[in-house]
Structures are given as C-alpha cells and as structure tokens.
Design an enzyme around this catalytic site. Structure first.
Site, short mmCIF file in Angstrom:
data_model
loop_
_atom_site.label_atom_id
_atom_site.label_comp_id
_atom_site.label_asym_id
_atom_site.label_seq_id
_atom_site.Cartn_x
_atom_site.Cartn_y
_atom_site.Cartn_z
N HIS A 25 31.48 49.24 39.97
CA HIS A 25 33.20 49.84 40.66
C HIS A 25 33.76 48.49 41.70
CE1 HIS A 25 36.50 52.59 40.76
NE2 HIS A 25 36.54 51.83 41.91
N HIS A 27 36.88 46.52 42.93
CA HIS A 27 37.90 45.03 41.90
C HIS A 27 38.80 44.11 42.53
CE1 HIS A 27 39.98 49.14 41.23
NE2 HIS A 27 39.39 49.80 42.02
N ASP A 29 41.08 42.05 43.08
CA ASP A 29 42.16 41.87 44.41
C ASP A 29 41.18 43.10 45.96
OD1 ASP A 29 42.53 44.39 42.80
OD2 ASP A 29 44.61 44.65 42.92
N GLY A 186 45.31 53.58 40.69
CA GLY A 186 46.47 53.45 41.01
C GLY A 186 46.41 54.78 41.72
N HIS A 213 39.73 56.37 36.98
CA HIS A 213 39.48 56.77 38.06
C HIS A 213 39.90 57.99 38.03
CE1 HIS A 213 39.79 52.38 38.98
NE2 HIS A 213 39.76 52.83 40.50
N GLU A 216 38.94 61.30 42.80
CA GLU A 216 39.70 60.48 43.94
C GLU A 216 40.29 60.90 45.52
OE1 GLU A 216 39.44 56.24 46.26
OE2 GLU A 216 40.61 56.25 43.92
N ASP A 313 33.77 49.42 45.80
CA ASP A 313 35.28 49.74 45.69
C ASP A 313 36.42 48.33 45.75
OD1 ASP A 313 37.71 51.41 44.89
OD2 ASP A 313 37.81 52.18 46.31
#
Length: 372
Positions: A25, A27, A29, A186, A213, A216, A313
């Site tokens: 996990h 990302h 970006d 998102g 996801h 969370e 993350d």
C-alpha cells in the site's frame, strides 16, 4: 525523511534497512521526492509553498498531520499537478522504484489513479504506459546496481467519481503490461464501495484481483461493502475493523475478545489488512482508540491472528519509509525480528502475483531474515 538504513532493531542492532520487504500500500502520488516536485513545478510554472526541498518536505508533513483524511488528501493537489506529462509520470515512477529498492523492498505494488493525470492531454492508456515505462527504468537501475526489485501497478478509481467501470476496464486491458490489481480510493466517508458495484462485477468476471480502501475514514459499513460489493481480497487500511472486536475482559496478561461477524470473516479467510501506522495517526483513523502509536489496534489485530501487513501509504506526506514504520512498531510494541518477518511473509502471501512468484518472495524473505 530519515535515511532508512539508520534504523536498527533495539537489542540486536540489526540494520532494518537491509531486510527484504514487501510493500502493498504505497501511493505513487504520495511518494515523490521533494526536489523532484520543485523541479517539475518549475518546468510548468507552478507555484509551490517552499523554495527548497527540505522546507517543502516539512510543509507536506505539517499539512498532512491534521487528524483528517479530507485535509490530508489536499496535499495531493500539488503532487498530481506535476504528474500530468509523460515525462513527469515516468520520472516519478522511476524514482519511486529506486527509493523502494533503497528501502530494501523486493516487491512493491504501486497504486495510483490514472483519471487524475489527464490534464496534459494524455489518454488513460497513455498515462498507464508512461508510468510503466518509469517503473521498468527504475527496475533496470536497481538491476545495474546488482540488486533486484519487482513492481506491479494497482490501478485506482476515485470513489467519488463515476468512472469506476471505465477504470476497471483500463486495468484489465493492461493486465499483461504491468497492472496487477484494482482499487478505489479518495474520500471514503459517504462513498461506499457499492457505488462501483458494476465495476466490481466486471472485474469478478475477469478474475481480476481487487483491494479496496475501507475502514480508514469510515467504519464497518464501508468494510462490509468492500467485502460484499467489491469482493475485496485485501482491505486498504482496514484499521477500523477493530470496531467489530468486543473486549470481554482483561487481566494482567491477556485480553479476551469476541469477534463480530465481519471481523470473523476477515480473519478466517485471511483477508490481508494493509495497515499504515503513521498515516493512520495522521488521518485520525485510530481516533476511537487514541492519538499515539501505542493506541493503534495493530498489535491487537496481530495477536488475534489477522493477516496484518505494514505499509507506508504515502512516504512524502508521512515523512516515512517501510523501514521506519517497522522500527516504530518494534519500539512501541516490542516486536522481535521474527515478528517483522511474519509481517513480510503476510504481505508476500497477499501479493497480487501468481502463487509461484509469491513462493519465490517467501523464499527471498526467509533467506534474508535468516542471514540478518
């Protein structure tokens, strides 16, 4: 960010940075180098909130430490803005792999949302190809240094948008060109996975693996939808699954817990939890239990036999590395080298790879930890 090789296992002096790791996990970006952000922003005339890499890194860390996932996600407006060209995407992906390898990662799944990278005129297929080119170049760089790393793209649809099926079809279209799975991400609260049921139905017909996801910024209803509507094989974060644990009593040595139906299902079917300790603190995902790492239900989930994995993350926003996350957990919960190996073996078992490739990862991990 600290040099990942500076972290050592307390008592043993083992260099955690050299241990073989699996990252599930992470990302794209959320893993840019601050200096790269500055340079790419300069190329497109984009204003940034700092003039040097150190100050920009500090800005990202400060902005991300808000206790709110919504606020945390706003920092991505800057990183995605510099990832709108083929060159920008490829550079970020290439450096992403280099940084993973420097952290001891031998297999990393790189998740990102192609629909957020179309402002420069590229098509969905073109941005996926650009990222894959960068990932391949990064792997070549690592190989030239006498090491090896493997990566896979996790193509992500934005849960608040209406392009789920289109992005699912994109992922399947590239399944033989580097894409290994699908995700939705998102703002979680208010946008259940059921919103993308058509996409998940399609992916099921294509036997294409899914992580979602969930758990969370929203709780059990989100996790339930991820499992039922999404047929999720893994839960992105999933930390709020602990809401389905009923603590019956505690004594000096033990905690006695009853599992609710959702938690029971996840544990019994070994559905991996992609836990990200530092990020979970920053976004307030563990606020029901406290605001320090010791309050994170990670250890309770681990002791109860859930397939827990450790993840970053977003390395930029959390100013972290996989090595650092392992070091933090070891310090707080007193984990040994054997525990850290379990976390890596859990991740290898949950990787979206053929079983022969997963077995190879297991062998690499076992060899690396035995030599530590």
């Amino acid at each position: 960010m600290e040099n990942p090789t500076e972290f050592r296992l307390e008592g043993d002096g083992i260099d955690l940075g050299t241990l073989p790791k699996v990252s599930l996990h992470d990302h794209l970006d959320g893993g840019l180098r601050p200096q790269t952000v500055l340079e790419l922003a300069d190329e497109i005339g984009l204003d940034v909130p700092a003039d040097d890499a150190e100050s920009l890194a500090a800005w990202f860390a400060e902005q991300s430490d808000s206790g709110s996932l919504v606020e945390y996600l706003k920092t991505f407006d800057l990183t995605t803005a510099v990832m709108q060209t083929r060159e920008g995407l490829s550079r970020v992906a290439r450096e992403f792999v280099q940084d993973l390898a420097a952290d001891g990662v031998i297999y990393g799944e790189v998740r990102w949302a192609p629909e957020q990278h179309l402002a420069g005129g590229l098509s969905l297929d073109e941005v996926v190809d650009a990222v894959q080119a960068g990932l391949d170049e990064g792997a070549d760089d690592v190989r030239a240094q006498g090491r090896r790393i493997r990566t896979g793209q996790l193509i992500t649809a934005m849960r608040h948008a209406d392009r789920g099926l289109e992005i699912a079809e994109l992922a399947v279209r590239h399944r033989d060109r580097g894409v290994v799975g699908f995700d939705i991400a998102g703002a979680e609260d208010g946008f259940l996975p059921s919103r993308h049921r058509t996409a998940f139905d399609y992916l099921a017909t294509q036997f294409f693996p899914v992580t979602v996801h969930a758990g969370e910024a929203a709780g059990l209803e989100s996790i339930r939808s991820a499992l039922i509507d999404g047929r999720a094989l893994r839960l992105g974060h999933g930390v709020r699954l602990a809401e389905d644990l009923i603590i019956d009593r505690q004594d000096d040595e033990n905690t006695y817990v009853t599992l609710g139906p959702i938690a029971q299902w996840v544990r019994d079917r070994e559905i991996a939890l992609e836990l990200s300790p530092s990020s979970n603190l920053q976004t307030g995902a563990i606020s029901a239990w406290g605001d320090e790492l010791i309050d994170h239900p990670f250890d309770l989930l681990y002791q109860l036999g859930f397939r827990v994995t450790v993840n970053t993350d977003n390395r930029l926003q959390s100013s972290t590395s996989l090595t650092r996350e392992l070091a933090l957990l070891s310090e707080v919960f007193g984990y040994s080298l054997d525990d850290l190996e379990v976390f890596q073996l859990n991740a290898a078992a949950a990787a979206f790879l053929p079983i022969d490739d997963r077995d190879e990862l297991v062998e690499q991990i076992e060899d690396g930890f035995s030599e530590a």
